[in-house]
Design an enzyme around this catalytic site. Structure first.
Site, PDB file in Angstrom:
ATOM      1  N   LYS A  22       0.839  -1.354   0.118  1.00 50.96           N
ATOM      2  CA  LYS A  22       0.093   0.132  -0.131  1.00 50.96           C
ATOM      3  C   LYS A  22       0.914   1.128   0.219  1.00 50.96           C
ATOM      4  O   LYS A  22       0.643   2.078  -0.837  1.00 50.96           O
ATOM      5  CB  LYS A  22      -0.799  -0.118   1.227  1.00 50.96           C
ATOM      6  CG  LYS A  22      -1.480   1.363   1.466  1.00 50.96           C
ATOM      7  CD  LYS A  22      -2.413   1.322   2.691  1.00 50.96           C
ATOM      8  CE  LYS A  22      -1.485   1.661   3.900  1.00 50.96           C
ATOM      9  NZ  LYS A  22      -1.450   2.973   4.263  1.00 50.96           N
ATOM     10  N   ASN A  23       1.870   1.168   0.828  1.00 51.16           N
ATOM     11  CA  ASN A  23       2.749   2.483   1.035  1.00 51.16           C
ATOM     12  C   ASN A  23       3.633   2.782  -0.224  1.00 51.16           C
ATOM     13  O   ASN A  23       4.750   3.837  -0.033  1.00 51.16           O
ATOM     14  CB  ASN A  23       3.382   2.405   2.443  1.00 51.16           C
ATOM     15  CG  ASN A  23       2.301   2.597   3.397  1.00 51.16           C
ATOM     16  OD1 ASN A  23       1.122   2.845   3.184  1.00 51.16           O
ATOM     17  ND2 ASN A  23       2.857   2.242   4.546  1.00 51.16           N
ATOM     18  N   CYS A 116      -4.772  12.406  12.212  1.00 50.11           N
ATOM     19  CA  CYS A 116      -5.360  11.043  11.902  1.00 50.11           C
ATOM     20  C   CYS A 116      -5.417  10.236  13.069  1.00 50.11           C
ATOM     21  O   CYS A 116      -5.227  10.942  14.216  1.00 50.11           O
ATOM     22  CB  CYS A 116      -4.917  10.679  10.708  1.00 50.11           C
ATOM     23  SG  CYS A 116      -3.325   9.659  11.305  1.00 50.11           S
ATOM     24  N   ARG A 121      -0.399  14.824  12.476  1.00 48.55           N
ATOM     25  CA  ARG A 121       0.228  14.457  11.233  1.00 48.55           C
ATOM     26  C   ARG A 121       0.971  15.791  10.792  1.00 48.55           C
ATOM     27  O   ARG A 121       0.361  15.897   9.764  1.00 48.55           O
ATOM     28  CB  ARG A 121      -0.459  13.468  10.444  1.00 48.55           C
ATOM     29  CG  ARG A 121      -1.089  12.262  11.251  1.00 48.55           C
ATOM     30  CD  ARG A 121       0.168  11.235  11.500  1.00 48.55           C
ATOM     31  NE  ARG A 121       0.904  10.626  10.323  1.00 48.55           N
ATOM     32  CZ  ARG A 121       0.296   9.579   9.619  1.00 48.55           C
ATOM     33  NH1 ARG A 121      -0.736   8.982   9.968  1.00 48.55           N
ATOM     34  NH2 ARG A 121       0.840   8.975   8.532  1.00 48.55           N
ATOM     35  N   ASP A 306       4.364   0.554  11.867  1.00 52.38           N
ATOM     36  CA  ASP A 306       3.164  -0.185  11.374  1.00 52.38           C
ATOM     37  C   ASP A 306       3.183  -1.684  12.120  1.00 52.38           C
ATOM     38  O   ASP A 306       1.703  -2.309  12.028  1.00 52.38           O
ATOM     39  CB  ASP A 306       3.122  -0.072   9.966  1.00 52.38           C
ATOM     40  CG  ASP A 306       2.890   1.524   9.625  1.00 52.38           C
ATOM     41  OD1 ASP A 306       3.471   1.586   8.487  1.00 52.38           O
ATOM     42  OD2 ASP A 306       2.832   2.242  10.281  1.00 52.38           O
ATOM     43  N   ARG A 398      -8.637  -0.130   4.190  1.00 52.17           N
ATOM     44  CA  ARG A 398      -7.825   0.813   3.569  1.00 52.17           C
ATOM     45  C   ARG A 398      -6.426   0.156   3.145  1.00 52.17           C
ATOM     46  O   ARG A 398      -5.998   0.706   2.340  1.00 52.17           O
ATOM     47  CB  ARG A 398      -7.640   2.105   4.597  1.00 52.17           C
ATOM     48  CG  ARG A 398      -8.470   2.951   4.905  1.00 52.17           C
ATOM     49  CD  ARG A 398      -8.040   4.281   5.562  1.00 52.17           C
ATOM     50  NE  ARG A 398      -6.572   4.552   5.191  1.00 52.17           N
ATOM     51  CZ  ARG A 398      -5.558   4.742   6.091  1.00 52.17           C
ATOM     52  NH1 ARG A 398      -5.953   4.639   7.362  1.00 52.17           N
ATOM     53  NH2 ARG A 398      -4.480   4.993   5.570  1.00 52.17           N
TER      54      ARG A 398
HETATM   55  C1  EPZ Z   1       4.253   6.889   6.359  1.00 55.99           C
HETATM   56  O1  EPZ Z   1       3.441   7.783   6.790  1.00 55.99           O
HETATM   57  C2  EPZ Z   1       3.237   5.711   6.053  1.00 55.99           C
HETATM   58  N1  EPZ Z   1       2.344   5.953   5.202  1.00 55.99           N
HETATM   59  C3  EPZ Z   1       2.888   5.370   7.533  1.00 55.99           C
HETATM   60  O2  EPZ Z   1       2.090   4.317   7.242  1.00 55.99           O
HETATM   61  C4  EPZ Z   1       4.007   4.722   8.255  1.00 55.99           C
HETATM   62  O3  EPZ Z   1       3.698   4.511   9.552  1.00 55.99           O
HETATM   63  C5  EPZ Z   1       5.030   5.970   8.425  1.00 55.99           C
HETATM   64  O4  EPZ Z   1       5.571   6.161   7.062  1.00 55.99           O
HETATM   65  C6  EPZ Z   1       6.471   5.590   9.055  1.00 55.99           C
HETATM   66  O5  EPZ Z   1       6.805   4.572   8.425  1.00 55.99           O
HETATM   67  C7  EPZ Z   1       2.350   5.902   3.896  1.00 55.99           C
HETATM   68  O6  EPZ Z   1       3.255   5.683   3.513  1.00 55.99           O
HETATM   69  C8  EPZ Z   1       1.020   6.403   3.155  1.00 55.99           C
HETATM   70  P1  EPZ Z   1       6.417   9.894   8.429  1.00 55.99           P
HETATM   71  P2  EPZ Z   1       4.048   9.329   6.973  1.00 55.99           P
HETATM   72  O7  EPZ Z   1       6.340  11.364   7.899  1.00 55.99           O
HETATM   73  O8  EPZ Z   1       5.028   9.879   5.610  1.00 55.99           O
HETATM   74  C9  EPZ Z   1       6.475  13.117  11.896  1.00 55.99           C
HETATM   75  C10 EPZ Z   1       0.197   2.559   7.584  1.00 55.99           C
HETATM   76  O9  EPZ Z   1      -0.484   2.007   8.611  1.00 55.99           O
HETATM   77  N2  EPZ Z   1       6.675  14.362  10.707  1.00 55.99           N
HETATM   78  O10 EPZ Z   1       7.743   9.366   8.154  1.00 55.99           O
HETATM   79  O11 EPZ Z   1       3.165  10.219   7.275  1.00 55.99           O
HETATM   80  C11 EPZ Z   1       5.186  12.628  11.910  1.00 55.99           C
HETATM   81  O12 EPZ Z   1       4.180  13.539  12.969  1.00 55.99           O
HETATM   82  C12 EPZ Z   1       0.552   4.125   7.599  1.00 55.99           C
HETATM   83  O13 EPZ Z   1       0.360   2.236   6.471  1.00 55.99           O
HETATM   84  C13 EPZ Z   1       6.640  15.519  10.978  1.00 55.99           C
HETATM   85  O14 EPZ Z   1       6.860  16.082  12.303  1.00 55.99           O
HETATM   86  O15 EPZ Z   1       5.249   9.415   8.027  1.00 55.99           O
HETATM   87  C14 EPZ Z   1       5.417  11.144  12.588  1.00 55.99           C
HETATM   88  O16 EPZ Z   1       5.503  11.565  14.178  1.00 55.99           O
HETATM   89  C15 EPZ Z   1       0.394   4.609   9.148  1.00 55.99           C
HETATM   90  N3  EPZ Z   1       6.701  16.339  10.162  1.00 55.99           N
HETATM   91  C16 EPZ Z   1       6.716  10.902  12.146  1.00 55.99           C
HETATM   92  O17 EPZ Z   1       7.466  12.277  11.598  1.00 55.99           O
HETATM   93  C17 EPZ Z   1       6.289  16.264   8.875  1.00 55.99           C
HETATM   94  O18 EPZ Z   1       6.626  17.134   7.901  1.00 55.99           O
HETATM   95  C18 EPZ Z   1       7.077   9.903  11.129  1.00 55.99           C
HETATM   96  O19 EPZ Z   1       6.062  10.580  10.126  1.00 55.99           O
HETATM   97  C19 EPZ Z   1       6.358  14.927   8.590  1.00 55.99           C
HETATM   98  C20 EPZ Z   1       6.323  13.871   9.536  1.00 55.99           C
END
Ligand code: EPZ
Length: 418
Positions: A22-23, A116, A121, A306, A398
């Site tokens: 998915k990701n 979310c 996020r 995850d 999803r």
């Molecule tokens: C991706 O989310 C995945 N989603 C998530 O999977 C996964 O948990 C996550 O990466 C971590 O591996 C998709 O790929 C669609 P991040 P993403 O940006 O990109 C903080 C699932 O279950 N952050 O690495 O949103 C954020 O708040 C989903 O399939 C900032 O502070 O993850 C979080 O605490 C859930 N500022 C951490 O970084 C930003 O601009 C990780 O976020 C961006 C992120």
């Protein structure tokens, strides 16, 4: 309101083919916006998030058609740079379209994706990076109005946190920007490398994915291409956990063991025999799992956040007490209250969960709070004695393609109640 009904207690054994990731499919579908010709993406799972992405592409004026597990996209007719609020709200990860739409049109209007089920996020890292590449972002009335008056140009970017989404958005914008971009402290998840493989097959020049530093040399245009999505490592972990907690033996086909090193380690720690070979993993579970003293979620190649809910659900029946520390998201334990309905003994404090293993779980009615939390409830119900009913399963839909079909093919008594 549909629900999943499970008569738990069966030992789950057999063979499964793992769905496409998915990701990975979500950012790759966004990336097709940058390609002038026809793209054919294979191994696309049937998920509601994928359907939402297809609707976004159609809204942007792209031709988009699903043909079995393949999706054909031709973005040559693209005639919009806006994603409507209703679609943004349906899938917060639509934010990954931002870099692609700006890269293609020089403009983008999306609503702020907001928080979310996992807590806030933020997308500050995405926006800071795009600003360094020449994007002017006006936030008004909950919308981000992005323009690139002087065009997109390369930049040197240091991410304070190796955000997956921010790394993807930068790659998408940089692929066709003027000049070169370097991302320091980039995310290293396999889905990033899959996105780069797709873009490079369309003519992009992206190097270093899978390491801390990624270099992108902008090109004038990208052409159509064909690509096969990598397997979903979190779906693989989910089916492994269900077999492990029910004392089963499971063969997973079409997986990438190299993407699951940290996950396989945890399964071995709790007493499973895990044998990877080629694109297959064979898992043999003991009668009862042992506790795992401590599991910490980390960015890749550490243990994936995850898979946290999935492994916590599995360890609720282990012999002994396990500790899980969540280090990525602020509020990823909302599903644990629902897990307790099955008799699980879990204490949480801030981002640490202490899981005291119990000899048996009992059936319950429970409600999904998020995607992976919902998968955790399914695992608990499969391990529990009696009939459970799990609702709010739109969360599960999803990210899991035909989860009831997959589980029943390895011996689960599970059905969908419409
Ligand atoms: C991706 O989310 C995945 N989603 C998530 O999977 C996964 O948990 C996550 O990466 C971590 O591996 C998709 O790929 C669609 P991040 P993403 O940006 O990109 C903080 C699932 O279950 N952050 O690495 O949103 C954020 O708040 C989903 O399939 C900032 O502070 O993850 C979080 O605490 C859930 N500022 C951490 O970084 C930003 O601009 C990780 O976020 C961006 C992120």
């Amino acid at each position: 309101m549909s629900a999943i009904i499970i008569n738990g207690g069966n030992r789950l054994s057999g063979e499964l083919n793992i769905q496409g990731a998915k990701n990975s499919v979500l950012p790759v579908l966004a990336a097709t916006v940058l390609c002038g010709g026809e793209c054919v993406i294979h191994n696309c799972p049937e998920l509601s998030d994928v359907e939402t992405s297809i609707r976004i592409l159609a809204h942007l004026g792209c031709f988009c058609l699903r043909d079995g597990n393949s999706i054909i996209v031709n973005s040559s007719g693209m005639n919009s740079f806006e994603i409507p609020d209703v679609l943004m709200r349906e899938m917060r990860s639509s934010v990954v379209f931002l870099g692609a739409i700006i890269g293609r049109t020089g403009r983008a209007v999306i609503s702020s994706p907001g928080g979310c089920e996992l807590g806030p996020r933020p997308i500050d890292l995405h926006l800071d990076a795009l600003s360094k590449m020449g994007v002017v972002i006006k936030e008004e009335r909950g919308f981000l109005n992005c323009t690139a008056p002087g065009g997109l140009h390369g930049a040197e970017i240091h991410l304070s946190f190796p955000s997956v989404g921010a790394t993807e958005n930068i790659i998408l914008a940089a692929a066709v920007a003027k000049g070169s971009t370097v991302i320091h402290n980039a995310a290293k998840e396999p889905e990033i490398s899959d996105l780069a493989d797709f873009l490079n097959s369309a003519g992009a020049r992206i190097y270093g994915c899978g390491s801390d530093t990624i270099e992108i040399h902008g090109v004038n245009s990208l052409n159509g291409t064909e690509h096969t999505i990598i397997p979903d490592r979190i779906a693989a972990a989910t089916y492994m956990a269900a077999a492990a907690v029910t004392g089963g033996t499971l063969t997973l086909n079409n997986v990438m063991p190299s993407h699951l090193v940290a996950v396989m380690w945890v399964f071995r720690e709790c007493g499973c025999v895990v044998e990877p070979y080629g694109k297959t993993i064979v898992l043999r579970a003991p009668e009862r799992l042992k506790r795992v003293p401590t599991v910490r979620s980390q960015v890749y190649p550490g243990f994936p956040t995850d898979a946290g809910p999935i492994v916590i659900a599995m360890l609720t029946k282990a012999d002994g007490t396990s500790v899980f520390a969540e280090n990525i998201f602020q509020n990823r334990f909302r599903y644990i209250d629902e897990l307790r309905r099955f008799g699980a003994k879990i204490k949480t404090e801030d981002r640490v969960a202490v899981v005291e293993g119990v000899p048996r779980l009992s059936a319950a009615d429970a409600e999904c709070t998020d995607l992976r939390g919902g998968a955790a409830l399914v695992i608990a119900a499969l391990a529990a004695n009696g009939t459970s009913e799990i609702t709010q399963i739109q969360h599960i839909e999803r990210g899991y393609d035909n989860i009831t079909g997959c589980f029943s093919s390895i011996g689960a008594d599970i059905s969908l109640k419409k």
